[in-house]
Write a protein that holds these residues in place. Structure first.
Motif, PDB file in Angstrom:
ATOM      1  N   GLY A  10     -16.876 -36.642   6.371  1.00 41.88           N
ATOM      2  CA  GLY A  10     -17.700 -37.826   6.585  1.00 41.88           C
ATOM      3  C   GLY A  10     -17.820 -38.288   8.011  1.00 41.88           C
ATOM      4  N   CYS A  11     -17.661 -37.417   8.979  1.00 41.37           N
ATOM      5  CA  CYS A  11     -17.780 -37.814  10.388  1.00 41.37           C
ATOM      6  C   CYS A  11     -19.186 -38.381  10.640  1.00 41.37           C
ATOM      7  CB  CYS A  11     -17.522 -36.624  11.299  1.00 41.37           C
ATOM      8  SG  CYS A  11     -15.927 -35.822  10.984  1.00 41.37           S
ATOM      9  N   ILE A  12     -19.250 -39.612  11.074  1.00 42.90           N
ATOM     10  CA  ILE A  12     -20.542 -40.278  11.189  1.00 42.90           C
ATOM     11  C   ILE A  12     -21.444 -39.603  12.211  1.00 42.90           C
ATOM     12  CG2 ILE A  12     -19.645 -41.943  12.884  1.00 42.90           C
ATOM     13  CD1 ILE A  12     -22.430 -42.404  10.203  1.00 42.90           C
ATOM     14  N   TYR A  13     -20.871 -38.983  13.221  1.00 46.90           N
ATOM     15  CA  TYR A  13     -21.636 -38.380  14.309  1.00 46.90           C
ATOM     16  C   TYR A  13     -22.018 -36.928  14.050  1.00 46.90           C
ATOM     17  CZ  TYR A  13     -16.851 -36.898  14.917  1.00 46.90           C
ATOM     18  OH  TYR A  13     -15.596 -36.409  14.678  1.00 46.90           O
ATOM     19  N   CYS A  14     -21.679 -36.387  12.896  1.00 44.45           N
ATOM     20  CA  CYS A  14     -21.824 -34.941  12.660  1.00 44.45           C
ATOM     21  C   CYS A  14     -23.265 -34.479  12.837  1.00 44.45           C
ATOM     22  CB  CYS A  14     -21.338 -34.585  11.260  1.00 44.45           C
ATOM     23  SG  CYS A  14     -21.438 -32.816  10.905  1.00 44.45           S
ATOM     24  N   PHE A  15     -23.476 -33.542  13.755  1.00 44.43           N
ATOM     25  CA  PHE A  15     -24.827 -33.063  14.033  1.00 44.43           C
ATOM     26  C   PHE A  15     -25.386 -32.218  12.898  1.00 44.43           C
ATOM     27  CE2 PHE A  15     -22.000 -29.821  15.797  1.00 44.43           C
ATOM     28  CZ  PHE A  15     -22.525 -28.653  15.263  1.00 44.43           C
ATOM     29  N   ALA A  16     -24.530 -31.841  11.913  1.00 43.76           N
ATOM     30  CA  ALA A  16     -24.990 -31.036  10.782  1.00 43.76           C
ATOM     31  C   ALA A  16     -25.589 -31.881   9.666  1.00 43.76           C
ATOM     32  CB  ALA A  16     -23.829 -30.208  10.228  1.00 43.76           C
ATOM     33  N   ARG A  17     -25.461 -33.185   9.743  1.00 46.15           N
ATOM     34  CA  ARG A  17     -25.974 -34.044   8.669  1.00 46.15           C
ATOM     35  C   ARG A  17     -27.442 -33.770   8.322  1.00 46.15           C
ATOM     36  NH1 ARG A  17     -23.319 -38.521   6.784  1.00 46.15           N
ATOM     37  NH2 ARG A  17     -21.281 -38.996   7.703  1.00 46.15           N
ATOM     38  N   PRO A  18     -28.321 -33.569   9.303  1.00 45.68           N
ATOM     39  CA  PRO A  18     -29.734 -33.358   8.963  1.00 45.68           C
ATOM     40  C   PRO A  18     -29.994 -32.147   8.080  1.00 45.68           C
ATOM     41  CG  PRO A  18     -29.534 -33.994  11.258  1.00 45.68           C
ATOM     42  CD  PRO A  18     -28.133 -33.736  10.766  1.00 45.68           C
ATOM     43  N   THR A  19     -29.057 -31.198   7.996  1.00 50.32           N
ATOM     44  CA  THR A  19     -29.302 -30.020   7.161  1.00 50.32           C
ATOM     45  C   THR A  19     -29.440 -30.392   5.686  1.00 50.32           C
ATOM     46  OG1 THR A  19     -26.912 -29.583   6.935  1.00 50.32           O
ATOM     47  CG2 THR A  19     -28.066 -28.513   8.759  1.00 50.32           C
ATOM     48  N   HIS A  20     -28.837 -31.507   5.272  1.00 51.09           N
ATOM     49  CA  HIS A  20     -28.987 -31.932   3.878  1.00 51.09           C
ATOM     50  C   HIS A  20     -30.423 -32.363   3.585  1.00 51.09           C
ATOM     51  CE1 HIS A  20     -25.326 -31.419   1.752  1.00 51.09           C
ATOM     52  NE2 HIS A  20     -25.425 -32.504   0.996  1.00 51.09           N
ATOM     53  N   ALA A  21     -31.139 -32.773   4.602  1.00 53.01           N
ATOM     54  CA  ALA A  21     -32.516 -33.219   4.401  1.00 53.01           C
ATOM     55  C   ALA A  21     -33.413 -32.074   3.940  1.00 53.01           C
ATOM     56  CB  ALA A  21     -33.062 -33.827   5.694  1.00 53.01           C
ATOM     57  N   TYR A  22     -33.068 -30.837   4.308  1.00 57.09           N
ATOM     58  CA  TYR A  22     -33.866 -29.694   3.885  1.00 57.09           C
ATOM     59  C   TYR A  22     -33.850 -29.525   2.371  1.00 57.09           C
ATOM     60  CZ  TYR A  22     -33.842 -28.340   8.813  1.00 57.09           C
ATOM     61  OH  TYR A  22     -33.999 -28.318  10.177  1.00 57.09           O
ATOM     62  N   HIS A  23     -32.878 -30.141   1.726  1.00 60.86           N
ATOM     63  CA  HIS A  23     -32.736 -30.017   0.270  1.00 60.86           C
ATOM     64  C   HIS A  23     -33.061 -31.339  -0.430  1.00 60.86           C
ATOM     65  CE1 HIS A  23     -30.798 -26.162   1.078  1.00 60.86           C
ATOM     66  NE2 HIS A  23     -30.116 -26.787   2.011  1.00 60.86           N
ATOM     67  N   ASP A  24     -33.852 -32.170   0.253  1.00 61.69           N
ATOM     68  CA  ASP A  24     -34.265 -33.471  -0.281  1.00 61.69           C
ATOM     69  C   ASP A  24     -33.065 -34.367  -0.593  1.00 61.69           C
ATOM     70  OD1 ASP A  24     -36.782 -32.500  -0.030  1.00 61.69           O
ATOM     71  OD2 ASP A  24     -37.250 -32.414  -2.163  1.00 61.69           O
ATOM     72  N   LEU A  25     -32.002 -34.214   0.164  1.00 61.90           N
ATOM     73  CA  LEU A  25     -30.819 -35.050   0.011  1.00 61.90           C
ATOM     74  C   LEU A  25     -30.627 -35.878   1.277  1.00 61.90           C
ATOM     75  CD1 LEU A  25     -28.369 -32.469  -1.615  1.00 61.90           C
ATOM     76  CD2 LEU A  25     -29.484 -34.401  -2.756  1.00 61.90           C
ATOM     77  N   PRO A  33     -13.603 -40.525   8.237  1.00 63.74           N
ATOM     78  CA  PRO A  33     -12.747 -41.155   7.224  1.00 63.74           C
ATOM     79  C   PRO A  33     -11.897 -40.221   6.397  1.00 63.74           C
ATOM     80  CG  PRO A  33     -15.080 -41.349   6.654  1.00 63.74           C
ATOM     81  CD  PRO A  33     -15.023 -40.884   8.064  1.00 63.74           C
ATOM     82  N   ARG A  34     -12.299 -38.970   6.198  1.00 63.16           N
ATOM     83  CA  ARG A  34     -11.514 -38.088   5.341  1.00 63.16           C
ATOM     84  C   ARG A  34     -11.016 -36.841   6.082  1.00 63.16           C
ATOM     85  NH1 ARG A  34     -13.296 -38.975  -0.892  1.00 63.16           N
ATOM     86  NH2 ARG A  34     -13.614 -41.224  -0.705  1.00 63.16           N
ATOM     87  N   ALA A  35     -11.011 -36.924   7.394  1.00 62.25           N
ATOM     88  CA  ALA A  35     -10.430 -35.846   8.199  1.00 62.25           C
ATOM     89  C   ALA A  35      -8.953 -36.146   8.436  1.00 62.25           C
ATOM     90  CB  ALA A  35     -11.177 -35.725   9.530  1.00 62.25           C
ATOM     91  N   ALA A  36      -8.217 -35.147   8.884  1.00 59.82           N
ATOM     92  CA  ALA A  36      -6.799 -35.335   9.186  1.00 59.82           C
ATOM     93  C   ALA A  36      -6.635 -36.320  10.335  1.00 59.82           C
ATOM     94  CB  ALA A  36      -6.160 -33.996   9.539  1.00 59.82           C
ATOM     95  N   SER A  37      -5.507 -37.001  10.361  1.00 56.51           N
ATOM     96  CA  SER A  37      -5.242 -37.956  11.438  1.00 56.51           C
ATOM     97  C   SER A  37      -5.110 -37.222  12.771  1.00 56.51           C
ATOM     98  CB  SER A  37      -3.946 -38.716  11.152  1.00 56.51           C
ATOM     99  OG  SER A  37      -2.830 -37.855  11.264  1.00 56.51           O
TER     100      SER A  37
END
Length: 360
Positions: free
Chosen positions: A83-98, A209-213
């Protein structure tokens, strides 16, 4: 996307923003029934992570980007529960209408047949080895790896075929495969990069939020070094006025653990990541949001994001020069020399089952 006044606990994104690049239906400015869910039905249930298994036709992705060090990669999963808010991979979910927002970190996809697909690819007569990058899109050691073990299976194929591989992760779960990594390292076939963004567990808990400390990541780096595995500490991303104050200490802490290779990557905000990050700032750092985005735009030519080759990874301007100078000085003080990782591409051998088929 409307602004959220309170944090969505346990998740990085604060909304399930609909992507705007593919002509999908948009919510009106006045909202719709989803805005009244709490009023009508009571508190919204806690978001649960779902995993859908898929069987892709191929697993090895090739790229021709001139400004990155690898030309092929494997991703065992789509979406990432870290859930890293800055993750540059987030837009890839848009290709699947998510949604690149909450969907990206709650609606995950696993590829159980990834190792078989990789083995078939490596068996092709015209295949020529170069290091395979793992973790370039979503984290290979996110929590669901504990159940699926797809990353481990891929590493077993790399060991079997003597194929070089690099790993990037934010998880100390990588240590669960220490046995394979040690053997791969003995053949000069692996290098592991662990990203450390800050040293504040509370801040990291909001950013990732869900990555290791941070402490667990630094400890994992130290254990990798002790086991003889080439390890890299990636300070990524550096977020101006949020995490850049930790730059020097991260280098020093990594060096104290024996790490001799460090790097930093500036914040990138492609496509839907920019509004999601702005929303996150409004929730967690409203008093600092303007300053943060002002510096980001100053190093990105006046934009939230610079998508151009080379400059996207090499920001410009006074602030960028300051970060570079600070990083160089931190490495010098800590004795970090940044030697290159030389992985073996000569020892590659096709999978055994492929050789048997050739004999037939």
């Amino acid at each position: 996307m409307g602004k959220t006044s309170v944090p969505h606990h346990g998740r990085g994104a604060q909304s399930a923003a609909v992507p705007q690049r593919f002509g999908l239906a948009q919510r009106s400015a006045d909202g719709d029934w989803r805005d009244a869910v709490t009023e009508l039905d009571g508190p919204v249930p806690k978001l649960r992570t779902t995993v859908t298994e898929e069987e892709p036709k191929s697993i090895l992705s090739f790229n021709q980007s001139p400004d990155i060090a690898f030309d092929r990669s494997v991703n065992a999963y789509r979406g990432c529960e870290h859930g890293c808010i800055y993750c540059f991979a987030r837009p890839t979910h848009a290709y699947h209408d998510l949604s690149p927002g909450l969907d990206f970190e709650t609606k995950l996809f696993a590829k159980p047949n990834a190792a078989d697909l990789l083995r078939k690819t490596l068996a092709r007569p015209k295949y020529r080895p170069r290091p395979i990058a793992m973790g370039t899109n979503t984290d290979p050691y996110q929590p669901i790896e504990g159940r699926y073990r797809i990353t481990r299976q891929l590493l077993e194929v790399c060991l079997e075929t003597r194929h070089p591989v690099t790993i990037t992760t934010k998880s100390d779960r990588v240590l669960r495969d220490l046995d394979l990594l040690v053997e791969l390292a003995s053949h000069h076939l692996v290098a592991v990069s662990i990203s450390v963004t800050s040293l504040d567990p509370v801040l990291s808990g909001n950013l990732e939020p869900r990555a290791a400390s941070p402490a667990k990541r630094l400890a994992a780096l130290e254990k990798l070094v002790a086991a003889g595995i080439p390890a890299h500490c990636s300070i990524a991303p550096v977020i101006p006025a949020i995490t850049d104050s930790f730059l020097e200490e991260i280098v020093a802490r990594a060096a104290a653990g024996g790490v001799q290779n460090c790097g930093w990557i500036p914040l990138r905000l492609p496509h839907e990541v920019a509004p999601l990050f702005r929303e996150w700032l409004d929730v967690h750092f409203p008093e600092r949001a303007g300053k943060v985005m002002g510096i980001v735009q100053s190093i990105r030519g006046g934009r939230d994001n610079d998508p151009d080759f080379f400059t996207r990874l090499r920001p410009r301007g006074v602030w960028a020069d300051l970060f570079r100078a600070r990083f160089r000085l931190a490495c010098k003080r800590a004795g970090v020399t940044n030697p290159p990782f030389d992985l073996d591409t000569v020892a590659f051998r096709p999978p055994q089952n492929a050789r048997q088929l050739q004999l037939l």
